[in-house]
Design an enzyme around this catalytic site. Sequence first.
Site, PDB file in Angstrom:
ATOM      1  N   VAL A   1      -3.236  -8.413   1.785  1.00 56.42           N
ATOM      2  CA  VAL A   1      -2.125  -8.716   2.637  1.00 56.42           C
ATOM      3  C   VAL A   1      -1.942  -7.612   3.506  1.00 56.42           C
ATOM      4  O   VAL A   1      -0.871  -7.895   4.738  1.00 56.42           O
ATOM      5  CB  VAL A   1      -1.079  -9.438   2.244  1.00 56.42           C
ATOM      6  N   ALA A   2      -1.924  -6.239   3.434  1.00 53.34           N
ATOM      7  CA  ALA A   2      -1.455  -5.141   4.010  1.00 53.34           C
ATOM      8  C   ALA A   2      -2.101  -3.827   3.276  1.00 53.34           C
ATOM      9  O   ALA A   2      -2.563  -3.870   2.138  1.00 53.34           O
ATOM     10  CB  ALA A   2       0.087  -4.854   3.692  1.00 53.34           C
TER      11      ALA A   2
ATOM     12  N   ALA B   1      -2.517   0.788   3.564  1.00 59.42           N
ATOM     13  CA  ALA B   1      -2.222   2.015   4.102  1.00 59.42           C
ATOM     14  C   ALA B   1      -3.253   2.785   3.462  1.00 59.42           C
ATOM     15  O   ALA B   1      -4.191   2.524   3.108  1.00 59.42           O
ATOM     16  CB  ALA B   1      -0.635   2.232   3.795  1.00 59.42           C
ATOM     17  N   SER B   2      -2.649   4.364   3.830  1.00 64.72           N
ATOM     18  CA  SER B   2      -3.775   5.237   3.370  1.00 64.72           C
ATOM     19  C   SER B   2      -3.874   5.452   2.138  1.00 64.72           C
ATOM     20  O   SER B   2      -5.212   5.978   1.599  1.00 64.72           O
ATOM     21  CB  SER B   2      -3.278   6.641   4.110  1.00 64.72           C
ATOM     22  N   ILE B   3      -2.985   5.292   1.350  1.00 62.64           N
ATOM     23  CA  ILE B   3      -2.960   5.479  -0.312  1.00 62.64           C
ATOM     24  C   ILE B   3      -3.392   4.184  -0.967  1.00 62.64           C
ATOM     25  O   ILE B   3      -4.091   4.061  -2.152  1.00 62.64           O
ATOM     26  CB  ILE B   3      -1.508   5.950  -0.708  1.00 62.64           C
ATOM     27  N   ALA B   4      -2.935   2.815  -0.594  1.00 62.03           N
ATOM     28  CA  ALA B   4      -3.195   1.679  -1.316  1.00 62.03           C
ATOM     29  C   ALA B   4      -2.882   0.402  -0.214  1.00 62.03           C
ATOM     30  O   ALA B   4      -2.865   0.557   0.876  1.00 62.03           O
ATOM     31  CB  ALA B   4      -1.852   1.766  -2.324  1.00 62.03           C
TER      32      ALA B   4
ATOM     33  N   VAL C   1      -2.065  -4.042  -0.641  1.00 58.49           N
ATOM     34  CA  VAL C   1      -1.200  -4.984  -1.354  1.00 58.49           C
ATOM     35  C   VAL C   1      -1.981  -6.294  -1.452  1.00 58.49           C
ATOM     36  O   VAL C   1      -2.564  -6.830  -0.439  1.00 58.49           O
ATOM     37  CB  VAL C   1       0.177  -5.074  -1.041  1.00 58.49           C
TER      38      VAL C   1
ATOM     39  N   LYS D   1      -0.036  -4.071  -5.835  1.00 58.12           N
ATOM     40  CA  LYS D   1      -0.545  -2.662  -5.173  1.00 58.12           C
ATOM     41  C   LYS D   1      -1.360  -1.982  -5.828  1.00 58.12           C
ATOM     42  O   LYS D   1      -1.344  -1.595  -6.797  1.00 58.12           O
ATOM     43  CB  LYS D   1       0.886  -1.742  -4.896  1.00 58.12           C
TER      44      LYS D   1
ATOM     45  N   ASP E   1      12.012   5.730   3.550  1.00 62.50           N
ATOM     46  CA  ASP E   1      10.922   5.115   4.350  1.00 62.50           C
ATOM     47  C   ASP E   1      11.249   3.676   4.700  1.00 62.50           C
ATOM     48  O   ASP E   1      10.573   2.721   4.592  1.00 62.50           O
ATOM     49  CB  ASP E   1       9.713   5.207   3.621  1.00 62.50           C
TER      50      ASP E   1
END
Length: 520
Positions: free
Chosen positions: A129-130, A132-135, A137, A152, A287
């Site tokens: 559902v989302a 990014a560079s590291i992980a 979800v 995650k 963040d």
Amino acid sequence: MIGGLAHLARNLRAGFVLAREGALSLVDASVLPPGARLGLRAARLIERPGAGSGAARLSAALTRLGPSYVKFGQFLATRPDIVGVAVARDLESLQDRMPPFPREEAVATVEAALGKPIGEVFASFSEPVAAASIAQVHRAVTAGDGRELAIKVIRPGVRERFARDLQAMAFSARLAEARMPETRRLRPTETVDILARSVSMETDFRLEAAALSELAENTAGDEDFRVPKADWELTSRDTLATEWIEAIPLHRLDALDAAGHDRPALARSLLQSFLKQAIRDGFFHADMHPGNLMVDAQGRLVAVDTGIMGRLGMKERRFLAEILLGFIRRDYRRVAQVHFDAGYVPARHSIEDFAQALRAIGEPIHDRRADEISMAKLLTLLFEITSLFDMATRTELIMLQKTMVVVEGVARSLDPKLNIWEAAEPVARGWIERHLGPAGRIEEAGRGLASLGRVLADAPQIAQRAERLLTKLEGFTDRGVALRTESVFGEGRHPTASLRLIAAALWAIALLLLAGLIWT
């Protein structure tokens, strides 16, 4: 040798991308030696024509180079002392977004982390559902009790890629320091080391769960803010399980209005929640962009993704509270005194001159309307002014300022007429009254007595150790020190041994003095 060649190849590729995107236009050629200036001019020959500032081109180049360099750019956004205020501000817009990896790979990671087939743990496990560079979800429902969780999952191979890129960055940093001594003031090696530590923490989700737990504990009494609860049984180095919260993302203003949420109240709560974390707790979410903030059905702010957190010691918290309250009350002499008391500005400077410089920042702000006042801009100007007075760079305060820029921007999107000072004043004033008033001084005295009690409790053991060391020193005085021939030559080969002996003697003398102070 082979490793050095590999690092060189990676750095050449990175240099080509930076040159091609026009990012090298940011480099000040006047500070470079003649050979480097010639290389810079040659590299700019391949620059791709196009519009945009040098900072915008740097952002484009870092995005093209991949997640490691995006992280590096985000980190440099917290170091205006290295890249300059304008570049740091532009780098704040770098977005950590990546295409999702296949669900099957995420399932394999979860099964390896939990040691069970995914069907035994979850009744359902969604597509990402989302990402990014590291992980990324996934939404999941547990097989036993039907709880909804957000899972995650670490991106496969991300640690290895970060390690390779960081090693290449470290190689470049060492080379720059060795070949160009003038770059040492920017501490490139230290900068890469700090980034490496930050990435290692972000890629261990047990630490993120611990941050969630600490933040939840600190804000348990706050009625307008919460974080999801971590599920420790399903959390590992590669997976983080938290409760799934149905909430509206803070950037969806139309949805917030349709649900009947009070946007001005949310803006005030957001700013005050951040200041409470920073000033009251000394541990803040660093963040807080709109993608990490939501509003639940009860109207509470919900913060997710605690991979990046900031910490402030008691001195930094007092510094922040007093400068905010000082600017609110236009007491520039007090703000100046706080800088000197904290040791941020060297004592050789004049407090009166520094107060005058602070007045140049504060007075124009007080002549503006509430919706034109920016606390983040004030802190940015403050850091610029203090550099004229040799104020040392404080990484934790720069991270605080960067986060405040983001928080204020989000709050303004909710309520453009938000009065920053009215929202901040009760938090700063309350902390100062609590910690610097009579009750706070009594507590501080109590902590001092407790520390003294611990020293007194250990006094007999300290005295015994000091006595034994004194006996040995007396033996050295009476009989001397027997040295074998090989020991003498070994001493020549290892000169630090004599330093250790001297240090031991000085330590013994210090213990004796301490024991004397305790017993007299």
